[in-house]
Design a protein around this motif. Structure first.
Motif, short mmCIF file in Angstrom:
data_model
loop_
_atom_site.label_atom_id
_atom_site.label_comp_id
_atom_site.label_asym_id
_atom_site.label_seq_id
_atom_site.Cartn_x
_atom_site.Cartn_y
_atom_site.Cartn_z
N GLY A 1 6.86 16.62 -25.32
CA GLY A 1 6.05 17.62 -24.64
C GLY A 1 4.57 17.27 -24.62
N GLY A 2 4.19 16.19 -25.32
CA GLY A 2 2.79 15.77 -25.32
C GLY A 2 2.41 15.07 -24.03
N ARG A 3 1.11 14.79 -23.89
CA ARG A 3 0.59 14.32 -22.60
C ARG A 3 0.04 12.89 -22.67
N LEU A 4 0.08 12.27 -21.52
CA LEU A 4 -0.55 10.97 -21.28
C LEU A 4 -1.54 11.14 -20.13
N VAL A 5 -2.77 10.64 -20.31
CA VAL A 5 -3.74 10.62 -19.22
C VAL A 5 -4.37 9.22 -19.17
N ILE A 6 -4.32 8.62 -18.01
CA ILE A 6 -4.89 7.28 -17.80
C ILE A 6 -5.95 7.38 -16.71
N CYS A 7 -7.15 6.95 -17.04
CA CYS A 7 -8.20 6.79 -16.03
C CYS A 7 -8.41 5.30 -15.85
N GLU A 8 -8.17 4.82 -14.65
CA GLU A 8 -8.18 3.37 -14.43
C GLU A 8 -8.62 3.08 -13.00
N VAL A 9 -9.12 1.88 -12.79
CA VAL A 9 -9.42 1.46 -11.42
C VAL A 9 -8.12 1.48 -10.62
N SER A 10 -8.27 1.64 -9.31
CA SER A 10 -7.10 1.65 -8.44
C SER A 10 -7.48 1.01 -7.12
N GLN A 11 -6.74 1.33 -6.07
CA GLN A 11 -6.99 0.73 -4.76
C GLN A 11 -7.34 1.82 -3.76
N PRO A 12 -8.52 1.77 -3.16
CA PRO A 12 -8.88 2.80 -2.18
C PRO A 12 -7.82 2.94 -1.09
N SER A 13 -7.47 4.17 -0.79
CA SER A 13 -6.39 4.41 0.18
C SER A 13 -6.87 4.29 1.63
N TRP A 14 -8.16 4.50 1.88
CA TRP A 14 -8.71 4.39 3.24
C TRP A 14 -9.06 2.94 3.51
N ARG A 15 -8.49 2.37 4.56
CA ARG A 15 -8.58 0.92 4.80
C ARG A 15 -10.02 0.40 4.83
N PRO A 16 -10.96 1.04 5.54
CA PRO A 16 -12.34 0.51 5.51
C PRO A 16 -12.94 0.52 4.11
N ALA A 17 -12.66 1.57 3.32
CA ALA A 17 -13.17 1.61 1.95
C ALA A 17 -12.54 0.51 1.11
N ARG A 18 -11.25 0.23 1.34
CA ARG A 18 -10.58 -0.83 0.59
C ARG A 18 -11.17 -2.19 0.92
N TRP A 19 -11.50 -2.43 2.20
CA TRP A 19 -12.12 -3.69 2.59
C TRP A 19 -13.48 -3.86 1.92
N LEU A 20 -14.30 -2.82 1.94
CA LEU A 20 -15.61 -2.88 1.29
C LEU A 20 -15.47 -3.11 -0.21
N ASN B 1 -7.00 10.98 -7.10
CA ASN B 1 -7.96 9.95 -6.74
C ASN B 1 -9.38 10.40 -7.03
N LEU B 2 -10.19 9.47 -7.49
CA LEU B 2 -11.62 9.68 -7.67
C LEU B 2 -12.35 8.58 -6.90
N THR B 3 -13.51 8.91 -6.36
CA THR B 3 -14.36 7.93 -5.69
C THR B 3 -13.57 7.14 -4.63
N PHE B 4 -12.98 7.87 -3.70
CA PHE B 4 -12.23 7.30 -2.57
C PHE B 4 -11.00 6.50 -3.01
N GLY B 5 -10.54 6.71 -4.24
CA GLY B 5 -9.38 5.98 -4.73
C GLY B 5 -9.71 4.68 -5.45
N ALA B 6 -10.98 4.34 -5.57
CA ALA B 6 -11.36 3.16 -6.36
C ALA B 6 -11.04 3.38 -7.83
N VAL B 7 -10.96 4.64 -8.22
CA VAL B 7 -10.54 5.05 -9.56
C VAL B 7 -9.51 6.15 -9.40
N ALA B 8 -8.53 6.20 -10.28
CA ALA B 8 -7.52 7.26 -10.24
C ALA B 8 -7.20 7.72 -11.66
N VAL B 9 -6.92 9.01 -11.79
CA VAL B 9 -6.45 9.57 -13.05
C VAL B 9 -4.97 9.88 -12.91
#
Length: 242
Positions: free
Chosen positions: A140-159, A214-222
């Protein structure tokens, strides 16, 4: 200067982080334009910890995140395999433990929650690390991971891939005590899973109710998940004589 490779050999990773410890927090704040503070606050909110609970902050570095989570009134311990990082946070008044993520020095089920911020991608066996985290968290306990990820919006991912990650080592150079390490960090960010792929790994590791934000356009995700309660045993069928 020391840097790790994408095979993430543990001793190389630990030595690399020892080398960046002295100015790690400052460099992170510069590289994220101060957004690291907001990410820590949102991770604390996702943990939903209550006073008196026990929280393991794994790959805690200098324990700056541990202090943030302890603001909720929980008992929080910082664990990291880089002694240099733990020494760098010696002035922070939270418990600190040198620990291998694959062989945590804790009994099973002793924590109400476990969290990892920007450290999971540095572990060379993601599923094994997640399973070991599940071992030390109660049902019943919890896991929380804050980690870099991949921006979901294609122009943001390219940048993100073609500008930000390429520039990251150069931006870090004036501030970091080991600028070579930031070439590895940029490579590990480019090579890391997207949100759904990480969620699938968490699920495969035995955690349930996996979700992400998603945080910051998906560059980070929790990502958040729950350690399942053990299944109730099936009732045994009795026998009856005719």
């Amino acid at each position: 200067m020391t840097r790790a490779g994408l095979d993430k050999e543990p001793q190389q990773v630990a030595t690399m982080f020892d080398g960046v410890a002295r100015r790690y927090d400052l460099t992170n704040t510069v590289l994220t334009a101060g957004m690291d503070r907001r990410w820590r606050a949102l991770t604390r909110r996702a943990l939903q910890v209550r006073p008196g609970e026990r929280v393991l902050d794994l790959a805690a570095g200098t324990a700056i995140s541990t202090v943030e989570y302890a603001r909720s009134g929980a008992w929080c311990v910082a664990a990291d395999f880089s002694l240099g990082m733990l020494h760098g946070g010696a002035h922070r008044d939270v418990p600190k433990v040198a620990a291998d993520a694959f062989h945590l020095p804790f009994a099973s089920g002793v924590f109400d929650a476990v969290t990892v911020s920007f450290g999971l991608r540095n572990m060379n066996d993601t599923v094994a690390a997640l399973r070991e985290m599940a071992r030390v968290v109660r049902p019943g306990g919890r896991l929380v991971i804050c980690e870099v990820s991949q921006p979901s919006w294609r122009p943001a991912r390219w940048l993100y891939h073609n500008l930000l990650l390429r520039a990251l080592p150069w931006i870090a150079r004036p501030f970091s005590s080991n600028s070579a390490a930031y070439r590895y960090l940029a490579e590990s960010m480019r090579d890391w899973h997207d949100q759904r792929s990480l969620a699938e790994l968490i699920d495969r590791s035995g955690w349930t109710e996996v979700e992400w934000m998603n945080l910051t356009f998906g560059a980070v995700a929790v990502h958040r998940a729950v350690n399942p309660e053990p299944s109730a045993p099936e009732p045994e069928m009795g026998t009856r004589e005719a």
